[in-house]
Scaffold this active site. Structure first.
Site, PDB file in Angstrom:
ATOM      1  N   CYS A   1       0.869  -1.183   0.000  1.00 51.32           N
ATOM      2  CA  CYS A   1       0.000   0.000   0.000  1.00 51.32           C
ATOM      3  C   CYS A   1       0.902   1.228   0.000  1.00 51.32           C
ATOM      4  O   CYS A   1       2.063   1.147   0.386  1.00 51.32           O
ATOM      5  CB  CYS A   1      -0.826   0.113   1.274  1.00 51.32           C
ATOM      6  SG  CYS A   1      -1.750  -1.349   1.718  1.00 51.32           S
TER       7      CYS A   1
ATOM      8  N   ARG B   1      -4.698   7.112   0.175  1.00 54.69           N
ATOM      9  CA  ARG B   1      -3.841   5.925   0.084  1.00 54.69           C
ATOM     10  C   ARG B   1      -4.279   5.034  -1.073  1.00 54.69           C
ATOM     11  O   ARG B   1      -5.380   5.164  -1.603  1.00 54.69           O
ATOM     12  CB  ARG B   1      -3.926   5.145   1.391  1.00 54.69           C
ATOM     13  CG  ARG B   1      -5.330   4.626   1.768  1.00 54.69           C
ATOM     14  CD  ARG B   1      -5.534   3.131   1.608  1.00 54.69           C
ATOM     15  NE  ARG B   1      -4.535   2.247   2.129  1.00 54.69           N
ATOM     16  CZ  ARG B   1      -4.475   1.799   3.381  1.00 54.69           C
ATOM     17  NH1 ARG B   1      -5.385   2.148   4.263  1.00 54.69           N
ATOM     18  NH2 ARG B   1      -3.537   0.953   3.729  1.00 54.69           N
TER      19      ARG B   1
HETATM   20  C1  LIG Z   1      -4.434  -6.095   3.747  1.00 55.32           C
HETATM   21  C2  LIG Z   1      -4.287  -4.615   4.086  1.00 55.32           C
HETATM   22  C3  LIG Z   1      -2.863  -4.195   3.831  1.00 55.32           C
HETATM   23  C4  LIG Z   1      -2.542  -4.266   2.374  1.00 55.32           C
HETATM   24  C5  LIG Z   1      -1.075  -4.344   2.165  1.00 55.32           C
HETATM   25  O1  LIG Z   1      -0.294  -3.548   2.648  1.00 55.32           O
HETATM   26  N1  LIG Z   1      -0.697  -5.374   1.396  1.00 55.32           N
HETATM   27  C6  LIG Z   1       0.687  -5.572   1.062  1.00 55.32           C
HETATM   28  C7  LIG Z   1       1.178  -6.917   1.429  1.00 55.32           C
HETATM   29  S1  LIG Z   1       2.858  -6.784   1.919  1.00 55.32           S
HETATM   30  O2  LIG Z   1       3.249  -5.431   2.176  1.00 55.32           O
HETATM   31  O3  LIG Z   1       3.608  -7.380   0.796  1.00 55.32           O
HETATM   32  O4  LIG Z   1       2.993  -7.594   3.138  1.00 55.32           O
HETATM   33  C8  LIG Z   1      -4.633  -4.294   5.540  1.00 55.32           C
HETATM   34  C9  LIG Z   1      -4.637  -2.755   5.774  1.00 55.32           C
HETATM   35  C10 LIG Z   1      -5.670  -2.495   6.887  1.00 55.32           C
HETATM   36  C11 LIG Z   1      -6.055  -3.883   7.369  1.00 55.32           C
HETATM   37  C12 LIG Z   1      -7.382  -4.055   8.160  1.00 55.32           C
HETATM   38  C13 LIG Z   1      -7.340  -3.146   9.384  1.00 55.32           C
HETATM   39  C14 LIG Z   1      -8.598  -3.340  10.259  1.00 55.32           C
HETATM   40  C15 LIG Z   1      -8.755  -4.834  10.685  1.00 55.32           C
HETATM   41  C16 LIG Z   1      -7.671  -5.196  11.675  1.00 55.32           C
HETATM   42  C17 LIG Z   1      -7.841  -6.646  12.165  1.00 55.32           C
HETATM   43  O5  LIG Z   1      -6.789  -6.952  13.025  1.00 55.32           O
HETATM   44  C18 LIG Z   1      -7.786  -7.598  10.973  1.00 55.32           C
HETATM   45  C19 LIG Z   1      -8.840  -7.249   9.947  1.00 55.32           C
HETATM   46  C20 LIG Z   1      -8.759  -5.779   9.461  1.00 55.32           C
HETATM   47  C21 LIG Z   1     -10.068  -5.532   8.653  1.00 55.32           C
HETATM   48  C22 LIG Z   1      -7.500  -5.530   8.586  1.00 55.32           C
HETATM   49  C23 LIG Z   1      -7.471  -6.426   7.330  1.00 55.32           C
HETATM   50  C24 LIG Z   1      -6.184  -6.198   6.488  1.00 55.32           C
HETATM   51  O6  LIG Z   1      -5.061  -6.638   7.194  1.00 55.32           O
HETATM   52  C25 LIG Z   1      -6.015  -4.714   6.094  1.00 55.32           C
HETATM   53  C26 LIG Z   1      -7.134  -4.362   5.110  1.00 55.32           C
END
Ligand SMILES: C[C@H](CCC(=O)NCCS(=O)(=O)O)[C@H]1CC[C@H]2[C@@H]3CC[C@@H]4C[C@H](O)CC[C@]4(C)[C@H]3C[C@H](O)[C@]12C
Length: 324
Positions: A2, A16
């Site tokens: 992100c 973002r």
């Molecule tokens: C997946 C996303 C990050 C994307 C990213 O950066 N992808 C790069 C991969 S990488 O950099 O290669 O590793 C993140 C960002 C915000 C997150 C939510 C935050 C609230 C809530 C917290 C709870 O505890 C768990 C569920 C919950 C809905 C979360 C789900 C998921 O985790 C979300 C969407």
């Protein structure tokens, strides 16, 4: 991956990209002032600042990924896998669960300065939201129109870095990301001159050669450098339309197209949505991977003294305007 960014023209913008291989079911969600937040360790917060942002709502709770409150303070959580560390409860600390962090700060703080004061007492604890939604490993950018900071909860505690770029991506930790910018200080929007050797007839045969060496890949360090370069050199008019348009162009520099970042099993990470919130006016603009038309939700069109969440499922599918 992100990328989060801030942008200032006449108004202040915070947004973002959210890159992942699947969606949790995201909705633009308004939390009005009297929605009751029940914190796991910090009791009830029955009234607070109203906020708007992208959330996964479950069991009546807005799990925000990014949001802006009515005072113009913005906050976004981005993956920080392998480095994020959350703790056990501690006496004499504000024990806030990771998923409660955005409501905790945006509910009570009008500025980054106020947030910094609260952060002195905070202990981000490892309580998961539920069995189905285990802890996400995140770090955060917080910003108002004056300044931005990065907050990381790591093995040796909470780190608060000033963020003079107003950009955040993922790994490595923020101080290392910033240090890496030193490698790119020769990069420029201006045409380069031949500093290589005055014995050779080198010349700029194309526009844009000042930025040769700007990394083009999708790694988080490269996206940080690229978004930082584009944002720091960005030029736009200051009307709402020009500012929002430019903001989407800045984040467009780190857009992820399906097929370029394989995460296994024929799965690809893509930019699921891009957001841009006018933090002064409370307008949350977004596009999605499938819908390039900008859609917006206005915080002030809702009853901010209410008690119920207001949810807008994302409009998906390209909205194509036929011209003939
Ligand atoms: C997946 C996303 C990050 C994307 C990213 O950066 N992808 C790069 C991969 S990488 O950099 O290669 O590793 C993140 C960002 C915000 C997150 C939510 C935050 C609230 C809530 C917290 C709870 O505890 C768990 C569920 C919950 C809905 C979360 C789900 C998921 O985790 C979300 C969407």
């Amino acid at each position: 991956m992100c990328t989060a960014a801030t942008y200032r023209t006449k108004d202040f913008y915070f947004g973002r990209t959210l890159d992942y291989e699947f969606s949790y079911g995201d909705e633009v969600t308004v939390t009005p002032r009297n929605f009751s937040f029940s914190f796991r360790n910090m009791g009830l917060m029955e009234s607070h600042y109203a906020m708007i942002g992208m959330a996964h709502v479950t069991e009546g709770y807005p799990l925000y990924y990014d949001a802006v409150n009515e005072k113009g303070l913005g906050m976004a959580g981005l993956n920080f896998v392998g480095n994020a560390a959350y703790k056990e409860e501690e006496p004499d600390k504000d024990n806030v669960a990771q998923f409660e962090f955005i409501p905790w700060i945006l509910g009570q703080c009008a500025t980054v300065q106020e947030a910094k004061a609260l952060l002195k007492r905070i202990n981000l604890v490892k309580t998961p939201f539920s069995k189905e939604l285990p802890l996400a490993q995140l770090h955060w950018m917080m910003a108002d129109c004056e300044e931005a900071i990065t907050v990381e909860s790591v093995k040796d505690g909470i780190k608060v870095y000033s963020n003079p770029v107003g950009v955040l991506t993922n790994n490595p930790p923020f101080d290392e990301q910033m240090f890496q910018l030193n490698q790119y200080m020769h990069i420029s929007p201006k045409a380069p001159e031949n500093l290589f050797s005055d014995k050779l007839p080198l010349y700029a045969y194309s526009r844009g050669m000042g930025a040769l060496g700007l990394p083009g890949d999708l790694s988080s360090q490269s996206r940080f450098v690229r978004a930082a370069f584009v944002k720091m050199n960005s030029v736009s008019g200051d009307s709402e339309a020009e500012s929002v348009s430019q903001f989407f162009h800045i984040l467009g520099a780190v857009d992820q197209q399906r097929g370029c970042c394989e995460v296994g099993d024929g799965q690809y990470e893509v930019t699921l949505y891009t957001s841009c919130c006018n933090a002064d006016k409370g307008i949350y603009y977004y596009t999605t991977y499938e819908n390039h038309q900008i859609t917006a939700v206005n915080l002030y069109k809702e009853r901010l003294d209410g008690t119920q969440l207001v949810r807008y499922p994302l409009i998906q599918g390209e909205q194509i305007k036929m011209q003939n």
